[in-house]
Scaffold this motif. Structure first.
Motif, PDB file in Angstrom:
ATOM      1  N   UNK A 271       0.312  11.588  -2.570  1.00  0.00           N
ATOM      2  CA  UNK A 271       1.477  12.120  -3.277  1.00  0.00           C
ATOM      3  C   UNK A 271       2.745  12.017  -2.446  1.00  0.00           C
ATOM      4  N   UNK A 272       2.587  11.859  -1.152  1.00  0.00           N
ATOM      5  CA  UNK A 272       3.752  11.841  -0.259  1.00  0.00           C
ATOM      6  C   UNK A 272       3.924  10.517   0.495  1.00  0.00           C
ATOM      7  N   UNK A 273       2.869   9.722   0.570  1.00  0.00           N
ATOM      8  CA  UNK A 273       2.913   8.477   1.345  1.00  0.00           C
ATOM      9  C   UNK A 273       2.650   7.308   0.413  1.00  0.00           C
ATOM     10  N   UNK A 274       3.428   6.252   0.571  1.00  0.00           N
ATOM     11  CA  UNK A 274       3.280   5.071  -0.263  1.00  0.00           C
ATOM     12  C   UNK A 274       1.952   4.359   0.022  1.00  0.00           C
ATOM     13  N   UNK A 275       1.364   3.698  -0.996  1.00  0.00           N
ATOM     14  CA  UNK A 275       0.048   3.076  -0.827  1.00  0.00           C
ATOM     15  C   UNK A 275      -0.016   2.054   0.303  1.00  0.00           C
ATOM     16  N   UNK A 276       1.035   1.234   0.480  1.00  0.00           N
ATOM     17  CA  UNK A 276       0.962   0.203   1.517  1.00  0.00           C
ATOM     18  C   UNK A 276       0.917   0.820   2.912  1.00  0.00           C
TER      19      UNK A 276
ATOM     20  N   UNK B 244      -9.701   2.363  -3.271  1.00  0.00           N
ATOM     21  CA  UNK B 244      -8.850   2.885  -4.350  1.00  0.00           C
ATOM     22  C   UNK B 244      -7.362   2.684  -4.097  1.00  0.00           C
ATOM     23  N   UNK B 245      -6.946   2.657  -2.814  1.00  0.00           N
ATOM     24  CA  UNK B 245      -5.522   2.474  -2.524  1.00  0.00           C
ATOM     25  C   UNK B 245      -5.078   1.052  -2.841  1.00  0.00           C
ATOM     26  N   UNK B 246      -5.950   0.063  -2.648  1.00  0.00           N
ATOM     27  CA  UNK B 246      -5.634  -1.305  -3.063  1.00  0.00           C
ATOM     28  C   UNK B 246      -5.376  -1.357  -4.571  1.00  0.00           C
TER      29      UNK B 246
END
Length: 495
Positions: A360-365, A410-412
């Motif tokens: 929620x606070x950090x971008x996926x990459x 899941x982050x990919x």
């Protein structure tokens, strides 16, 4: 006076309203929500057992090797065969899911899967064992894809938190399973003999005429010392561990059938009631995906497939080959190995749970890059701990590796959805195929390298594959960012 009484009544009503609101947060709003929650709990229980099964395979690796009379290379093929079945089951059951009653299908698949789980350790013939594991993987893949679809059919647009919790329950099973399975592992009895020659590992095949109670295997471990350790394993009781798995899986199947008989199949998708009918305005930022040509899309798909396949290979190898690694390289007992696997799954679960909050606070990459560095650093330090036989390093770095691998897959998916491709059914199936492919490839060679060359190849390939994942993803990320800038420039010129 009347105004005072009116004020007191209003104050009492406000307190009652506050209490009713508090109770409403912890109660079902209607019968539909209640019944869908019951179905969700049933799916969660089934997914705990899916994680249980996967964690049990890694813990029982050595005992399955003893029962089959095979070496590490041959036994490691069970993960490849299991992955092939998992891919086929996910696609097949996913295809027919909407054509039949959902609960009846999931119940039938779970009941059959209970039989294959129970029979696995009784199949002492290598070919028969692989066939049963293929069928077991097929059924487990069907339970996986069907369970995911069931959660979404229960909750619709409200299914996000329930879906994240579903993947968390999977890891819970992986934590519990090694702790239960370790009580049924064959005890290790070590003798010492004087020897001036360096001995290579040999796993002696046992004649099929021997009974289970007479099953003893001598494993001469590779050593450069003049004292040769002969590890003798007693009777394995791993059959009981797999029986427990089968009974629990059968129980989850009966629960599905019971819910079907009670009419839960006809419960509609839950729709959150709106107390105040206000048009939902998109306060959050719209997803701005990059528009790519057909050739550019193909290139993107190839790059993301390489990253996902490589990262899932790191994940599957990390969760499955820890037991043979500590047995061969560090000469640990299987009980300690089981504790380490349980600790690994614990931190794997913590990583998945914390990922729900962090995302929620950090971008996926940034999450992908950070997790990749965690894996590379933990495996690098693990190498020194294994070479110099420092147990503290192993107990620390293996769980840290579990945190790193927990959220990669899941982050990919999230990064792809936000930047290039909307995750439809086909795209989701593509990711699942790439994930299974990563688990399929590694066992073809890692077992042979660990047995015939060095167990440290487990660490070597963890570092190499994770570095490859990171490099390919960074290239893909930079290219997508460049294409986004080009698209914005063209849009501004048109305006």
């Amino acid at each position: 006076m009347e105004t005072e009484i009116t004020g007191q009544l209003q104050q009492m009503n406000s307190h009652q309203g506050t209490g009713s609101k508090f109770r409403s947060n912890f109660s079902f709003k209607n019968e539909c929500q209640k019944k869908n929650f019951i179905q969700t709990c049933c799916v969660y229980f089934n997914f705990i057992l899916l994680g249980w099964t996967y964690g049990q395979l890694g813990t029982a690796f050595q005992d399955l090797q003893l029962i089959l009379g095979t070496n590490v290379e041959q036994t490691s093929l069970l993960f490849t065969v299991n992955s092939v079945g998992y891919m086929a089951g996910s696609l097949t059951i996913g295809f027919i899911y909407d054509k039949v009653e959902h609960l009846k299908l999931l119940g039938a698949v779970s009941l059959i899967n209970a039989v294959t789980s129970t029979l696995s350790p009784w199949c002492t013939k290598y070919g028969l064992f692989l066939f049963v594991r293929l069928l077991d993987g097929f059924l487990a893949g069907g339970r996986d894809s069907g369970g995911n679809a069931k959660i979404m059919s229960c909750w619709g647009k409200e299914g996000g938190p329930f879906m994240l919790a579903l993947h968390f329950t999977y890891s819970i099973g992986g934590i519990i399973s090694p702790l239960v399975t370790r009580f049924f592992l064959a005890p290790k009895l070590t003798n010492h003999e004087n020897s001036n020659n360096t001995s290579e590992m040999q796993i002696l095949n046992v004649s099929s005429n021997y009974s289970i109670s007479d099953l003893y295997h001598n494993i001469s471990l590779k050593t450069n010392q003049e004292v040769k350790e002969i590890a003798t394993y007693g009777e394995t009781k791993i059959h009981w561990a797999f029986l427990i798995t089968g009974l629990l899986t059968a129980l989850s199947g009966f629960i599905y059938i019971t819910l079907f008989c009670k009419g839960f199949e006809r419960v509609p998708t839950y729709v959150k009631p709106t107390e105040k009918k206000i048009e939902a305005q998109t306060s959050s930022k719209d997803i701005e995906r990059v528009r790519l040509s057909k050739n550019q899309t193909v290139l993107f798909v190839i790059l993301i497939a390489l990253s996902v396949t490589s990262s899932t290979a790191v994940e599957c190898k990390g969760l499955s080959f820890i037991m043979p690694f500590v047995l061969l390289q560090l000469n640990w007992s299987k009980s300690n190995g089981a504790f380490l696997i349980s600790l690994l799954w614990t931190f794997y679960s913590i990583g998945r749970f914390s990922g729900i909050i962090v995302s929620r606070f950090v971008r996926p990459h940034k999450i992908i890059i950070a997790n990749s560095f965690v894996i590379i650093i933990s495996c690098g330090v693990l190498y020194f701990g294994a070479v110099y036989n420092i147990a503290g390093i192993v107990w620390t770095m293996v769980p840290l590796m579990g945190v790193g691998i927990s959220c990669m897959f899941p982050t990919f998916i999230v990064w792809t959805h936000e930047n290039v491709l909307k995750i439809s059914g086909k795209v989701g199936g593509f990711f699942q195929f790439c994930g299974s492919l990563g688990c399929f490839i590694d066992p073809l060679y890692i077992g042979a390298l660990m047995e015939n060359v060095s167990p440290l190849y487990f660490v070597y390939f963890q570092i190499i594959q994770c570095t490859f994942t990171l490099v390919v993803f960074v290239i893909n990320m930079i290219w997508v960012a460049k294409m986004r800038r080009i698209c914005r420039t063209h849009r501004q010129q048109k305006d």
